[in-house]
Design an enzyme around this catalytic site. Structure first.
Site, short mmCIF file in Angstrom:
data_model
loop_
_atom_site.label_atom_id
_atom_site.label_comp_id
_atom_site.label_asym_id
_atom_site.label_seq_id
_atom_site.Cartn_x
_atom_site.Cartn_y
_atom_site.Cartn_z
N CYS A 142 15.74 10.85 -24.83
CA CYS A 142 14.94 11.67 -25.74
C CYS A 142 15.77 12.23 -26.89
O CYS A 142 15.28 12.35 -28.01
CB CYS A 142 14.22 12.77 -25.01
SG CYS A 142 15.28 13.82 -24.04
N HIS A 167 14.20 18.42 -22.41
CA HIS A 167 13.64 17.43 -23.32
C HIS A 167 13.98 17.84 -24.75
O HIS A 167 14.31 19.00 -25.01
CB HIS A 167 12.12 17.38 -23.12
CG HIS A 167 11.46 16.22 -23.80
ND1 HIS A 167 11.93 14.93 -23.69
CD2 HIS A 167 10.34 16.14 -24.58
CE1 HIS A 167 11.14 14.12 -24.38
NE2 HIS A 167 10.16 14.85 -24.93
N ASP A 174 6.75 13.44 -30.90
CA ASP A 174 7.62 13.10 -29.77
C ASP A 174 7.58 11.60 -29.56
O ASP A 174 6.64 11.06 -28.99
CB ASP A 174 7.12 13.83 -28.51
CG ASP A 174 8.09 13.65 -27.36
OD1 ASP A 174 9.19 13.10 -27.58
OD2 ASP A 174 7.76 14.07 -26.24
#
Lengths: 632, 304
Positions: free
Chosen positions: A393, A437, A452
């Site tokens: 991520c 995250h 995202d």
């Protein structure tokens, strides 16, 4: 006389304490304490005594040692060690005289309570309470007859009687803010770091310790909306994202809509806290800061709870400077910049550009991995976007943010946690460190919209958690770290208990208390009930007092007589009051009339049960005691 | 109240006969009022018989005196059936026990058989001969005297029978001044002559009724029980039985009444305790020995 088992139990207690307080003790002090306790045990077994001189020398030595270590360790830990040393050495000075034993018991009460400074979990509290009762037993031994070692049922009953009082005090007694703060600076920070590198969250993702827990008041947001914002990174130096230098607190716009929730954060020794989207109300020792974030006034070094209300909207832009700051690109990744310019020409608006970027990530075989290939120092974004296309991520957030900025759209990386697992039949959400995250926020029409890329590349990561998003081999890699499901359901049950322990007990503070009072005050029947209860209690007390008085009037008079007549001479235990008074009459002839009257009045009161004689007795006693004082 | 005044007068008169022993006189009267039997134990010549006689005389009741000897039979005491030739049938002739006050002089000289006949009658207040029971008159009061056991030709009373006596008194030697007075006032005639009854039978019964009604507070009862309980925890004495506790209570009440009070005090308990308890605690002891009972009194704290 001191009960011989006292020392043994005190030794056991201190050994258990030594195990319990490990966090606050340095290795050498643990070792020294263990040696002291074992040595004491040996002397007790051999029925030897140690000269006080030796013990005092040892105490001085240990103090010097502590002093020399003071600069290297926490002040609080040093004090804890000092207290523990004194308790352990006090064991040597215990003799049949109860004085030292009493001091030891009190020091141990303090020592046991210090445990709460180190850890506040339910298990720790249980252990602390166990030791507390152990100490209570020691206290009991001090005063119980030597033969009576066991708690009697009546004493247990006394403890039970005290319990409601304790609970009432806990709930109703005004809670004071802490008089001082302990600052444990030497603790390593946990949780999100202050900078985010491309693969920076790997470390966290391999850690399944608890980050925080959340309880929603009414409505729960869907799983894919659970983006817990903790940090905003605005400065990119080519490899790492650095946090924004955020200005002081920002006023909030109060609104009544949205999700209301309460968080209990594990100590992470930072000030940053977690929130969902735009926060419009807060409760507890927290304040809003720029970029829609929340922070606490102090470093979080113990379990901390606060309440928030978020309206579920994207965070609003605060000023123009913010937009300008988030356009800066210092390091060039030429391929990425070219891609951005090209896409921007095709999709001029920010939202269209974001959609195009999603498309780009979807169509170019990007994949999600915990073990991405190592990137060179130069042009890392280009390497990721056009060579490897494998990342975590951090990579996606970093690259997307770069692409936004290169296209002239303000964007920033946000670090925090995503998702979490519902516990206790969906009562509360548990967010672990492995839920860490990173994602992107870009500015579109005055609001920072979320982007995202991971959601496109590994959609399962959002809805079902990390391990489902990974391939089988990656999952095995993770399973080395979390032995999932090994301890089964009851571990979860215990977690659940621990959660409510922190919610109901640990986080019970002034605000909660004020809330309870406000709530109680608004209910009329509570007032009526309380008044009735108070009245009943008062009546009961008065009744008991009256009965007690009637029963003990005689006893009281006898004691009064002994007290008032003491200056004239002491009564011998087996002597009757009559014989005593007759003696006094002989030895104090000038008072014999009053003494004789007293004797008659006393006898009528005590034996003939003429209660009206009590006043006469008291009057005569006053007179006699005054006369004695006068003559003295 | 008239009875109490008469009682005090009686006590006064007795003290004129038995010089220098007011405590013994009061305890003897106390025993009488609480319907118990009295054992007077002392050396010969200390006035045992005089006290017994004086008591009997001043009470104006029917009394008899029996001098116990070692050849005495129960029939000599209780009476026997005699065959009457005129009517051709047996008739019971009452023995000396059929009296309101019986002076049993030197009871330990009699054989155990005769002793137990007496003691049985004392307890049951009736006599059974040839299958017929004859009730003894009321009030029935035995004053026994006994010589100390180390004198030859005596049969000691067994423990169980000692227990039948509410009190055991010892007179002891008079002090010098009293003894001088006794010698000075010795005009060749008995002091007992001219001792007129002060109390009649009815008055005595009334007084005995009043003893029962004397008030005893709860705390005092606790103290009394503490004394009794203490005796049961001692190693060196016999424990006091509930009968002893009852006797102690009754004697306490009577002692209170003798002091002109209708309530008993702790001092009353302490005054009567040695006389009531010593022969029960230590049957083997003799004469003026009160060491065990006094020791008990010292051991038990008295808050009253």
């Amino acid at each position: 006389m001191l009960n011989p088992i006292f020392v043994h139990i005190a030794l056991l207690l201190q050994l258990l304490l030594l195990a319990l307080l490990q966090d606050g003790l340095s290795w050498w002090s643990s070792l020294v304490l263990l040696c002291i306790l074992l040595f004491k045990y040996a002397t007790v077994r051999a029925e030897k005594t140690v000269r006080m001189m030796t013990v005092n020398m040892l105490a001085v030595l240990l103090c010097l040692l502590l002093l020399s270590q003071l600069w290297q360790q926490d002040m609080q830990d040093s004090m804890l060690q000092l207290l523990f040393f004194s308790a352990a050495l006090r064991l040597f000075s215990i003799t049949s005289d109860l004085r030292h034993a009493k001091k030891l018991v009190w020091v141990q009460y303090f020592l046991i309570s210090t445990g709460f400074m180190l850890n506040q979990s339910l298990w720790f509290a249980g252990a602390v309470f166990l030791l507390f009762f152990c100490n209570l037993y020691l206290h009991y031994l001090l005063f119980a007859p030597v033969q009576r070692r066991q708690f009697q049922w009546s004493e247990f009953r006394l403890l039970l009687w005290v319990m409601p009082l304790c609970i009432a005090l806990f709930v109703l007694f005004p809670r004071l803010p802490p008089l001082w703060q302990t600052d444990r600076q030497h603790q390593a920070q946990t949780g999100l770091a202050d900078e985010l590198s491309l693969g920076g969250l790997e470390r966290l993702v391999q850690n399944d310790s608890l980050a925080f827990r959340v309880e929603f008041e009414k409505e729960k947001p869907p799983q894919q909306e659970l983006y817990w914002r903790a940090k905003v990174f605005e400065h990119f130096n080519g490899q790492d994202w650095l946090p924004a230098l955020l200005p002081a607190s920002q006023p909030l716009s109060p609104q009544q809509a949205g999700y209301q929730y309460k968080l209990v954060v594990e100590p992470h020794f930072q000030r940053s806290l977690f929130s969902l989207g735009q926060v419009n109300q807060f409760q507890g020792q927290v304040r809003p800061i720029a970029a829609g974030l929340i922070e606490s006034y102090q470093q979080i070094n113990r379990r901390f709870s606060y309440g928030l209300r978020s309206d579920g909207e994207a965070v609003a832009q605060q000023n123009n400077e913010e937009a300008i700051r988030n356009l800066i690109l210092r390091h060039s990744n030429p391929q990425a910049s070219a891609l951005a310019v090209q896409l921007k020409q095709q999709h001029p608006t920010a939202s269209a550009y974001a959609k195009a970027l999603y498309q780009y990530f979807q169509n170019n075989q990007f994949s999600y991995s915990l073990r991405p290939p190592v990137l060179n120092k130069q042009a890392q974004i280009d390497q990721f976007l056009f060579e490897h296309r494998i990342g975590f991520c951090g990579h996606y957030a970093s690259a997307a943010s770069y692409l936004f900025r290169a296209a002239g759209i303000p964007a920033r990386v946000v670090g925090g946690y995503q998702g979490g697992s519902w516990q206790g039949a969906g009562d509360y959400l548990q967010v672990l460190q492995k839920d860490a995250h990173a994602w992107v926020e870009y500015l579109d029409q005055g609001r920072w919209r979320r982007f995202d890329a991971t959601a496109i590349v590994a959609p399962l990561r959002l809805t079902q958690g990390l391990s489902d998003a990974l391939s089988l081999s990656e999952r095995q890699f993770l399973d080395q770290f979390f032995q999932q499901g090994m301890l089964g359901d009851w571990l979860q049950q215990l977690e659940w208990l621990d959660y409510y322990w922190s919610v109901w007990v640990l986080s019970f503070d002034q605000t909660e208390q004020r809330f309870i009072w406000r709530h109680l005050k608004s209910l009329p029947w509570v007032w009526i009930g309380a008044a009735l209860l108070a009245f009943l209690l008062l009546a009961l007390v008065v009744y008991l007092l009256l009965q007690h008085k009637a029963e003990n009037q005689n006893q009281a008079l006898r004691l009064l007589m002994l007290k008032r007549l003491k200056p004239y001479g002491e009564k011998v235990g087996h002597q009757t009051m009559e014989a005593y008074l007759q003696n006094l009459m002989l030895s104090h002839p000038h008072q014999s009339k009053a003494l004789h009257q007293l004797l008659l009045a006393y006898q009528s009161f005590e034996f003939a049960e003429q209660h009206e004689q009590l006043q006469q007795c008291r009057k005569l006693l006053r007179q006699l005691s005054k006369n004695k004082l006068g003559s003295a | 109240m008239a009875e109490i005044q008469a009682l005090q007068q009686l006590e006064q008169k007795l003290n004129q006969v038995i010089l220098g022993k007011p405590q013994a006189v009061r305890l003897a009267l106390c025993c009488l009022l609480s319907e118990g039997h009295l054992l007077i134990e002392d050396l010969p010549g200390l006035g045992k018989t005089t006290l017994a006689h004086a008591l009997a005389l001043s009470l104006g009741v029917h009394y008899k005196r029996v001098q116990f000897t070692n050849d005495m039979l129960p029939a000599d005491l209780l009476g026997q059936s005699v065959f009457l030739r005129d009517t051709q049938e047996f008739q019971f002739r009452n023995g000396p026990i059929f009296s309101q006050i019986l002076l049993a002089d030197e009871i330990n000289r009699a054989s155990p058989r005769t002793q137990s006949a007496l003691l049985e009658a004392m307890e049951e207040k009736q006599v059974s001969i040839d299958g017929l029971s004859y009730a003894l008159p009321k009030p029935f009061f035995v004053i026994a005297t006994q010589n100390p056991l180390f004198h030859a030709g005596t049969n000691a009373l067994p423990e169980s029978q000692l227990d039948r006596f509410l009190m055991r008194l010892a007179l002891g030697f008079p002090d010098l001044q009293t003894e001088k007075l006794i010698l000075q006032q010795d005009h060749g005639q008995s002091r007992l002559e001219g001792l007129a009854p002060c109390l009649d039978e009815l008055q005595l019964m009334t007084l005995q009724q009043q003893v029962v009604q004397v008030k005893v507070s709860d705390a005092l009862l606790d103290y009394l029980l503490a004394l009794v309980t203490q005796s049961r925890q001692q190693q060196d004495c016999l424990p006091l039985s509930p009968r002893a506790a009852k006797a102690l209570l009754r004697a306490t009440k009577a002692f209170a009444l003798l002091s002109g009070r209708h309530f008993a005090t702790a001092e009353d308990v302490q005054q009567v305790f040695p006389s009531v308890a010593e022969h029960r605690l230590n049957p083997g002891s003799s004469r003026d020995n009160k060491s065990l009972s006094l020791q008990l009194l010292r051991q038990v704290p008295c808050p009253l």
